[in-house]
Design a protein around this motif. Structure first.
Motif, PDB file in Angstrom:
ATOM      1  N   LEU A  70       0.845  -1.186   0.000  1.00  0.00           N
ATOM      2  CA  LEU A  70       0.000   0.000   0.000  1.00  0.00           C
ATOM      3  C   LEU A  70       0.883   1.240   0.000  1.00  0.00           C
ATOM      4  O   LEU A  70       2.083   1.166   0.272  1.00  0.00           O
ATOM      5  N   GLY A  71       0.298   2.378  -0.314  1.00  0.00           N
ATOM      6  CA  GLY A  71       1.118   3.589  -0.342  1.00  0.00           C
ATOM      7  C   GLY A  71       0.392   4.766  -0.953  1.00  0.00           C
ATOM      8  O   GLY A  71      -0.827   4.732  -1.162  1.00  0.00           O
ATOM      9  N   VAL A  72       1.155   5.795  -1.251  1.00  0.00           N
ATOM     10  CA  VAL A  72       0.626   7.037  -1.814  1.00  0.00           C
ATOM     11  C   VAL A  72       1.480   7.455  -3.004  1.00  0.00           C
ATOM     12  O   VAL A  72       2.612   6.991  -3.166  1.00  0.00           O
ATOM     13  N   LEU A  73       0.938   8.341  -3.807  1.00  0.00           N
ATOM     14  CA  LEU A  73       1.704   8.924  -4.905  1.00  0.00           C
ATOM     15  C   LEU A  73       2.512  10.107  -4.391  1.00  0.00           C
ATOM     16  O   LEU A  73       2.261  10.627  -3.303  1.00  0.00           O
ATOM     17  N   GLY A  74       3.479  10.541  -5.189  1.00  0.00           N
ATOM     18  CA  GLY A  74       4.272  11.718  -4.875  1.00  0.00           C
ATOM     19  C   GLY A  74       4.172  12.739  -5.990  1.00  0.00           C
ATOM     20  O   GLY A  74       3.492  12.525  -7.000  1.00  0.00           O
ATOM     21  N   ASN A  75       4.861  13.864  -5.833  1.00  0.00           N
ATOM     22  CA  ASN A  75       4.774  14.922  -6.841  1.00  0.00           C
ATOM     23  C   ASN A  75       5.284  14.472  -8.200  1.00  0.00           C
ATOM     24  O   ASN A  75       4.752  14.872  -9.242  1.00  0.00           O
ATOM     25  N   HIS A  76       6.302  13.620  -8.240  1.00  0.00           N
ATOM     26  CA  HIS A  76       6.807  13.134  -9.532  1.00  0.00           C
ATOM     27  C   HIS A  76       5.746  12.323 -10.274  1.00  0.00           C
ATOM     28  O   HIS A  76       5.728  12.310 -11.511  1.00  0.00           O
ATOM     29  N   ASP A  77       4.876  11.657  -9.533  1.00  0.00           N
ATOM     30  CA  ASP A  77       3.839  10.834 -10.155  1.00  0.00           C
ATOM     31  C   ASP A  77       2.744  11.680 -10.796  1.00  0.00           C
ATOM     32  O   ASP A  77       1.890  11.157 -11.507  1.00  0.00           O
TER      33      ASP A  77
END
Length: 242
Positions: A70-77
């Motif tokens: 599980l996780g989250v996206l970042g600005n690069h994504d």
């Protein structure tokens, strides 16, 4: 399987930055993690430019994991303007993309958002003046609201907040102080500190930051950007007992 007050082992890593030329970049590491941890948490910047081709490469490695991912996206994504497509590809591969939802794994709750910039203390940007400034601050406040809402839905005794941007200054130390306001927002910490059951916070983004800090109420915060973790532990991911 952990029950009651038994801890689980969380493997956390941020800033994978998978590129189009990568060949199974994390498959071996994910196999190693599957043998030592109960859950794998990815803290944003999973791709380098937010391209679907990059997400598909990472998705193939995620499919080899034998534990929940599980996780989250970042600005690069977000760079290519198609974060929904990146998230959909990773979700199809078996990753739970936290944002509008929270999940429970073996008795431990997980809620997360990308977060946003905004600053800390006297350097925190206020919603005053031009409409574009107000919209900027509203984005930071909205991310904090989503995090708070996610944490509120959890009924577990132990929870983990998953972010890309930092909620505190301490884990940014090592980065130029002039860019602290671009690396996180204290509003995220305000949301976290409303809950007694949050036992750990993980984030990435600050490649030259510090591994560990605490919120004002004392909740441990870990900067698990691989560029911070690897020099400390000799491996690009952190292992946390929660």
């Amino acid at each position: 399987m952990p029950t009651g007050n038994d801890t689980i082992t969380v493997a956390a890593i941020g800033d994978l930055h998978v590129t189009e030329g990568s060949v199974a970049p994390y498959r071996e590491m994910f196999a190693e993690i599957s043998r030592t941890a109960d859950v794998l948490v990815l803290c944003g910047d999973l791709t380098n430019f937010g391209k679907t081709s990059e997400a598909e490469i990472l998705a193939e490695d995620i499919r080899t994991c034998d534990i929940p991912v599980l996780g989250v996206l970042g600005n690069h994504d977000y760079e290519c303007g198609q974060p929904e497509n990146v998230a959909a590809i990773l979700h199809e591969a078996g990753m739970t993309v936290l944002d509008e939802q929270a999940v429970e794994v073996q008795g431990v709750g997980f809620a997360g958002v990308k977060g946003f910039v905004g600053g800390f203390g006297r350097g925190e940007l206020a919603p005053f003046g031009e409409p574009i400034i107000k919209a900027f601050v509203d984005e930071a406040m909205n991310e904090a609201r989503k995090l708070e809402n996610g944490l509120r839905t959890l009924r577990t005794e132990r929870s983990v907040a998953v972010l890309h941007y930092s909620p505190i200054i301490e884990t940014l130390e090592g980065e130029p102080i002039e860019i602290f306001q671009y690396l996180g927002s204290a509003r995220l910490a305000d949301a976290i500190d409303r809950f007694d059951n949050v036992k750990a916070v993980v984030h990435g983004h600050a490649h030259h930051g510090t591994y560990e800090g605490r919120t004002r109420r004392g909740t441990p915060v870990y900067n698990v950007a691989q560029f911070v973790v690897k020099p400390k532990f000799g491996r690009p991911y952190a292992l946390l007992e929660v």
